[in-house]
Write an enzyme that holds these catalytic residues in place. Structure first.
Site, PDB file in Angstrom:
ATOM      1  N   ASP A  28       9.860  45.254 -22.153  1.00  0.00           N
ATOM      2  CA  ASP A  28       8.828  44.522 -21.418  1.00  0.00           C
ATOM      3  C   ASP A  28       8.026  45.456 -20.512  1.00  0.00           C
ATOM      4  OD1 ASP A  28       7.521  42.074 -20.453  1.00  0.00           O
ATOM      5  OD2 ASP A  28       8.569  42.525 -18.579  1.00  0.00           O
ATOM      6  N   ASP A  31       5.460  47.122 -23.024  1.00  0.00           N
ATOM      7  CA  ASP A  31       4.501  46.375 -23.835  1.00  0.00           C
ATOM      8  C   ASP A  31       3.165  46.194 -23.121  1.00  0.00           C
ATOM      9  OD1 ASP A  31       5.165  44.392 -22.008  1.00  0.00           O
ATOM     10  OD2 ASP A  31       5.564  42.850 -23.505  1.00  0.00           O
ATOM     11  N   SER A  42      -5.061  40.281 -22.967  1.00  0.00           N
ATOM     12  CA  SER A  42      -5.662  38.953 -23.090  1.00  0.00           C
ATOM     13  C   SER A  42      -5.052  38.031 -22.055  1.00  0.00           C
ATOM     14  CB  SER A  42      -5.420  38.388 -24.495  1.00  0.00           C
ATOM     15  OG  SER A  42      -4.035  38.150 -24.696  1.00  0.00           O
ATOM     16  N   ASP A  49       3.589  37.012 -20.912  1.00  0.00           N
ATOM     17  CA  ASP A  49       4.385  38.008 -20.183  1.00  0.00           C
ATOM     18  C   ASP A  49       5.044  37.373 -18.960  1.00  0.00           C
ATOM     19  OD1 ASP A  49       5.226  40.801 -19.600  1.00  0.00           O
ATOM     20  OD2 ASP A  49       3.905  40.555 -17.874  1.00  0.00           O
ATOM     21  N   ASP A  53       9.134  36.760 -18.610  1.00  0.00           N
ATOM     22  CA  ASP A  53       9.803  37.394 -17.460  1.00  0.00           C
ATOM     23  C   ASP A  53      10.552  36.367 -16.629  1.00  0.00           C
ATOM     24  OD1 ASP A  53       8.730  39.787 -18.252  1.00  0.00           O
ATOM     25  OD2 ASP A  53       7.257  39.925 -16.640  1.00  0.00           O
TER      26      ASP A  53
END
Length: 199
Positions: A28, A31, A42, A49, A53
């Protein structure tokens, strides 16, 4: 989800579960960098995201509530951390996207409490808080399993305890940021409402 499923359904494989969780967390971290480098950012990516998380952290805190179920103070703490984490990030996301801004952008955080602006503008500070918080929870999970004689890992217990002492201050700072973020974003929404009604 694999790591949380293993923690709950196959607790004796806690070592595999925590390896999966850490691998997911590390992935993560990169990315977002990859998305920015290749111009793939975007609004949907930012939303996804944030959700992944929050779900990962909430899942691990739920597991910790189960692992430390004999300690009612810790169960309450883990529950409060879930509530604070989700509410502060949701309010932050709402307050910035309603302005057509990204939740981490300087424009979206203009006028916010300085700690929130610093958190989203300084990648080292952001990383310190996020990594410190997650690894505090990871260390607590590992420590509980090692203390229960989990799989012959007794020798790492002192190292995990030192690691926990090192990561806990970052976790505490992250909670201060979360409170600041919650208050700051709620204030921004209320202020915008007041301006709209005064027109």
């Amino acid at each position: 989800l694999t790591s949380i499923t293993l923690m709950i359904c196959v607790p004796e494989r806690w070592d595999v579960a925590i390896a999966c969780y850490v691998a997911s967390f590390v992935g993560d971290l990169f990315d977002g960098m990859a998305a920015r480098k290749f111009g793939q950012c975007s609004a949907f990516g930012g939303l996804l995201d944030m959700i992944t998380d929050r779900c990962s952290t909430a899942g691990l805190l739920c597991v910790l509530s189960r692992v430390y179920s004999d300690e009612s103070v810790l169960v309450l703490l883990f529950t409060m951390l879930i509530i604070l984490d989700i509410s502060s990030h949701w309010c932050q996301m709402y307050s910035t996207t309603s302005l057509q801004q990204h939740h981490k952008s300087a424009d979206g955080n203009e006028g916010r409490f300085f700690l929130v602006r610093w958190y989203y503008s300084s990648y080292p500070f952001f990383g310190y808080c996020c990594v410190g918080a997650e690894f505090t929870y990871v260390a607590l999970y590992v420590l509980a399993n090692v203390s229960n004689g989990g799989g012959g890992y007794d020798a790492i217990k002192p190292h995990v305890e030192y690691f926990l002492m090192a990561s806990t201050p970052a976790c505490a700072v992250k909670q201060v940021v979360n409170v600041s973020q919650l208050c700051s974003s709620c204030y921004a929404v209320a202020e915008r409402d007041a301006k709209e009604k005064s027109k």
